[in-house]
Design a protein around this motif. Structure first.
Motif, PDB file in Angstrom:
ATOM      1  N   VAL A 195     -32.953  24.248  -5.226  1.00 44.67           N
ATOM      2  CA  VAL A 195     -32.884  24.323  -6.695  1.00 44.67           C
ATOM      3  C   VAL A 195     -32.558  22.976  -7.344  1.00 44.67           C
ATOM      4  CG1 VAL A 195     -32.341  26.773  -6.820  1.00 44.67           C
ATOM      5  CG2 VAL A 195     -30.474  25.102  -6.550  1.00 44.67           C
ATOM      6  N   LEU A 198     -36.550  21.352  -7.483  1.00 41.58           N
ATOM      7  CA  LEU A 198     -37.527  22.431  -7.499  1.00 41.58           C
ATOM      8  C   LEU A 198     -38.883  21.874  -7.923  1.00 41.58           C
ATOM      9  CD1 LEU A 198     -37.063  26.047  -8.316  1.00 41.58           C
ATOM     10  CD2 LEU A 198     -38.860  24.887  -9.596  1.00 41.58           C
ATOM     11  N   VAL A 205     -39.628  30.661  -8.710  1.00 43.26           N
ATOM     12  CA  VAL A 205     -38.403  31.266  -9.217  1.00 43.26           C
ATOM     13  C   VAL A 205     -38.559  32.774  -9.128  1.00 43.26           C
ATOM     14  CG1 VAL A 205     -36.887  31.512 -11.213  1.00 43.26           C
ATOM     15  CG2 VAL A 205     -38.018  29.322 -10.776  1.00 43.26           C
ATOM     16  N   THR A 212     -32.568  31.140  -6.861  1.00 41.08           N
ATOM     17  CA  THR A 212     -33.852  30.447  -7.014  1.00 41.08           C
ATOM     18  C   THR A 212     -33.996  29.772  -8.371  1.00 41.08           C
ATOM     19  OG1 THR A 212     -35.046  32.354  -7.930  1.00 41.08           O
ATOM     20  CG2 THR A 212     -34.900  32.193  -5.517  1.00 41.08           C
ATOM     21  N   PHE A 213     -33.009  29.956  -9.262  1.00 42.01           N
ATOM     22  CA  PHE A 213     -33.111  29.375 -10.603  1.00 42.01           C
ATOM     23  C   PHE A 213     -32.902  27.867 -10.526  1.00 42.01           C
ATOM     24  CE2 PHE A 213     -31.517  33.502 -12.851  1.00 42.01           C
ATOM     25  CZ  PHE A 213     -32.621  34.174 -12.347  1.00 42.01           C
ATOM     26  N   PRO A 214     -33.798  27.083 -11.101  1.00 43.10           N
ATOM     27  CA  PRO A 214     -33.723  25.623 -10.949  1.00 43.10           C
ATOM     28  C   PRO A 214     -32.521  24.994 -11.638  1.00 43.10           C
ATOM     29  CG  PRO A 214     -35.411  26.209 -12.550  1.00 43.10           C
ATOM     30  CD  PRO A 214     -34.952  27.496 -11.928  1.00 43.10           C
TER      31      PRO A 214
END
Length: 253
Positions: A195, A198, A205, A212-214
């Motif tokens: 992340v 990314l 995402v 998984t959120f950048p």
């Protein structure tokens, strides 16, 4: 704007006089706007003192620190100058190098908290094979092992192995040696969660999965500052940041 090895902009927060964390951003005249937005996105969110310096190839050449001939596969002016980071940091403490085509969405303090002194460098261990033949403004897209590992690196600048990254080595060694971190053993290359680098168009995402959120988006194929990439993924986030930067700039001037 300041240049590498010059007087960098120093930012302290809330009266904190701790030693600033050094950040070197790759600079290319074609991506000046990307550099400014990347810098703005870091400063806007940081809760620790940081010192940001652009690595400007022309300045390094003028100072006799960079004399390498342009390689046909270099897509930016910082393709090789990035590896001067430990030298520019006086081989002292930890410092970060990052490409200018990044947008930070989280506090850089969170990244520094991942630092582990047992490693010489730390980065995202991407497994990335781009499908496109070109990127950015028509630059040739190349494929090689450990691609994009060097696009954002935390350097333990005082590590004995990194002291070998002298201007002579950076100017004379092969791209494979440098971009694949071949001056290090594999166990000296620490890992950072994806992340923090990314890759737009590659990493996905997953909805309802915060892991998984950048925290930092890398527009490695090309960002909205290039006409061909105006509608790339996360373009809206970058454009919003650019608008904020431009508004702040106009208020200052």
């Amino acid at each position: 704007m300041t240049s590498a090895n010059g007087n960098a902009s120093q930012v302290t927060n809330n009266g904190d006089v701790r030693k600033p964390f050094k950040i070197f951003i790759g600079y290319d005249p074609r991506e000046d706007q990307a550099y400014e937005v990347c810098r703005h996105s870091i400063l806007k969110r940081t809760s620790i003192p940081v010192e940001i310096t652009p690595i400007v190839q022309s300045d390094l050449r003028a100072k006799g620190l960079y004399w390498r001939s342009r390689d046909q596969f270099e897509s930016t002016e910082f393709s090789f100058t990035r590896f001067l980071t430990p030298y520019l940091a006086n081989y002292d403490g930890w410092a970060m190098f990052v490409d200018c085509d990044f947008l930070y969405l989280a506090d850089i303090k969170e990244l520094t908290e991942l630092i582990n002194d047992k490693y010489a460098v730390m980065c995202v261990h991407h497994d990335y094979s781009p499908k496109e033949k070109t990127k950015m403004d028509g630059a040739v897209q190349t494929v090689y092992p450990r691609k994009n590992w060097s696009s954002m690196v935390l350097y333990n600048c005082g590590h004995p192995k990194n002291k070998g990254l002298t201007p002579e080595v950076v100017n004379n060694q092969t791209g494979a040696f440098l971009h694949r971190f071949q001056w290090l053993d594999d166990n000296e290359i620490g890992s950072v969660p994806c992340v923090w680098n990314l890759l737009e168009g590659h990493n996905k995402v997953v909805e309802n999965d915060p892991k998984t959120f950048p925290k930092a988006i890398h527009y490695t194929r090309g960002g909205p500052w290039f006409e061909a990439w105006k509608t790339c993924e996360f373009a809206d986030l970058w454009l919003k940041e650019m608008e904020e930067y431009m508004k702040k700039k106009s208020n200052v001037s």
